[in-house]
Design an enzyme around this catalytic site. Structure first.
Site, PDB file in Angstrom:
ATOM      1  N   ASP A  84      20.453   1.824 -19.451  1.00  0.00           N
ATOM      2  CA  ASP A  84      21.324   0.939 -20.202  1.00  0.00           C
ATOM      3  C   ASP A  84      21.877   1.605 -21.455  1.00  0.00           C
ATOM      4  O   ASP A  84      21.288   2.546 -21.997  1.00  0.00           O
ATOM      5  CB  ASP A  84      20.570  -0.327 -20.620  1.00  0.00           C
ATOM      6  CG  ASP A  84      20.174  -1.194 -19.439  1.00  0.00           C
ATOM      7  OD1 ASP A  84      20.789  -1.044 -18.382  1.00  0.00           O
ATOM      8  OD2 ASP A  84      19.245  -2.008 -19.598  1.00  0.00           O
ATOM      9  N   LYS A  85      22.965   1.064 -21.943  1.00  0.00           N
ATOM     10  CA  LYS A  85      23.625   1.590 -23.142  1.00  0.00           C
ATOM     11  C   LYS A  85      22.636   1.741 -24.306  1.00  0.00           C
ATOM     12  O   LYS A  85      22.606   2.776 -24.973  1.00  0.00           O
ATOM     13  CB  LYS A  85      24.765   0.652 -23.542  1.00  0.00           C
ATOM     14  CG  LYS A  85      25.389   0.973 -24.893  1.00  0.00           C
ATOM     15  CD  LYS A  85      26.407  -0.076 -25.284  1.00  0.00           C
ATOM     16  CE  LYS A  85      26.927   0.169 -26.693  1.00  0.00           C
ATOM     17  NZ  LYS A  85      27.888  -0.879 -27.135  1.00  0.00           N
TER      18      LYS A  85
END
Length: 368
Positions: free
Chosen positions: A176-177
């Site tokens: 994820d970011k």
């Protein structure tokens, strides 16, 4: 064949599709022609069934904003223009549906960008890189530049055999970011195929460190439950019973590393690689990741009702303003040499700082 899900499939839900249509220029983003023999069906349901990664709610928002147009066969024959419709419009055979948005369709072709890349290992087949928190992996709505993929393309710009737009090369898995940690990139189709099979067959080793809310009764455990979109919030994933028709099977193993009273540092080992797997699984068992806004971890979930404690938590969240999750280790077999490759990355400064703050406040009972 990769056993991971794309975090970017969620990003399209964050785009402001329902922005006010000010009557300016509109740009075509999608065109569908309804097949002959189609029985009358609500347009939101029809489009949800015939387009990828578009929820019925998002289609309804587009219709409400005046972005959804239909021209019937009779309209076209009479030279009439397509007309905007609402989400309860029932499509019929021969209808042409057009999604017109108030911005041009963005070209997602990957163009190399000179972005610093932290390479931990590299040879002619692959490289292992460290992604900092806050960096988007792949371009998507609202993030068309400055992604990890653009940085990789720049790093390999002189390698004639590497095409950043070829899905047969590139990232083998994703995080994820706002998760930091290690990722492996394949430079050749053969390497990506081999590594992809290792991930699919669970022959790789991936461990994460996570700071979560609450204390655990046990020192280790196993979480099993299908992961799929949360029907109440499509930006989140939810956990469903194992073996159900909803979601994809997912298994996470965890082990307590240190206890801080109101929070716990755990190691998580993945059998599968689903979107938001650790975040959703930990939320499911009552231990959301500290600072995880999407899953409620940015709220005070354990502890005291004092002003000083509230201030303490706010200071912790300032030190690490993201989900406290780090992809710490990565292990796989080299696709050509057959050698076991194992990599470890230290905790980043923000996560280390918030852990030290908990240690200093509570003291810790170190398990391992």
């Amino acid at each position: 064949m990769n056993d991971f899900d794309d975090e970017e499939l969620l990003i399209d839900e964050e785009e402001n599709l329902g922005a006010d249509n000010d009557g300016g220029q509109l740009y075509e983003h999608l065109r569908l022609e309804v097949d002959a023999g189609q029985v009358p069906l609500r347009i939101d349901k029809y489009m949800a069934e015939h387009t990828q990664h578009s929820s019925r709610n998002r289609i309804q928002q587009a219709a409400d904003a005046g972005f959804l147009f239909v021209s019937s066969a009779d309209d076209r024959q009479q030279g009439r223009e397509a007309r905007p419709v609402k989400s309860n419009y029932k499509v019929r055979a021969g209808d042409v549906i057009t999604l017109m948005l108030d911005r041009p369709h963005f070209d997602t072709t990957i163009v190399p960008e000179n972005i610093p890349l932290d390479v931990r290992y590299e040879d002619d087949q692959l490289m292992v890189i460290y992604k900092p928190a806050g960096m988007v992996v792949h371009p998507g709505c609202g993030n068309f530049h400055g992604t990890l993929v653009h940085a990789i393309a720049w790093h390999l710009r002189n390698l004639s055999s590497y095409d950043p737009n070829d899905p047969q090369v590139g990232l083998v898995h994703r995080i994820d970011k706002d998760t930091s940690g290690l990722l492996v990139v394949a430079k050749t189709p053969e390497a990506k195929s081999n590594l992809g099979k290792q991930f699919f067959c669970h022959d790789t080793h991936r461990s994460y460190n996570a700071l979560v809310w609450g204390n655990f009764v046990e020192d280790e455990g196993r979480i099993e439950g299908n992961i799929g979109r949360d029907p109440k919030d499509r930006l989140r994933m939810a956990v469903f019973p194992p073996g159900s028709d909803t979601g994809k099977p997912a298994v996470t193993h965890y082990r307590v590393l240190e206890r801080y009273g109101y929070t716990t540092l755990v190691e998580c080992v993945l059998e599968t690689g689903r979107t938001h797997q650790i975040r959703a699984h930990m939320k499911h068992i009552g231990h959301p990741l500290f600072g995880d806004e999407r899953y409620g971890g940015d709220q005070i979930l354990r502890g005291e009702r004092t002003a000083s404690y509230k201030a303490y938590i706010q200071n912790c969240l300032k030190l690490c303003p993201r989900q406290a999750l780090h992809a710490r280790t990565l292990g796989f077999v080299h696709p050509v040499t057959g050698q076991q490759m194992d990599f470890t990355s230290d905790l980043p400064d923000d996560l280390q700082a918030v852990i030290e703050k908990w240690r200093n406040r509570q003291g810790s009972l170190q398990v391992l």
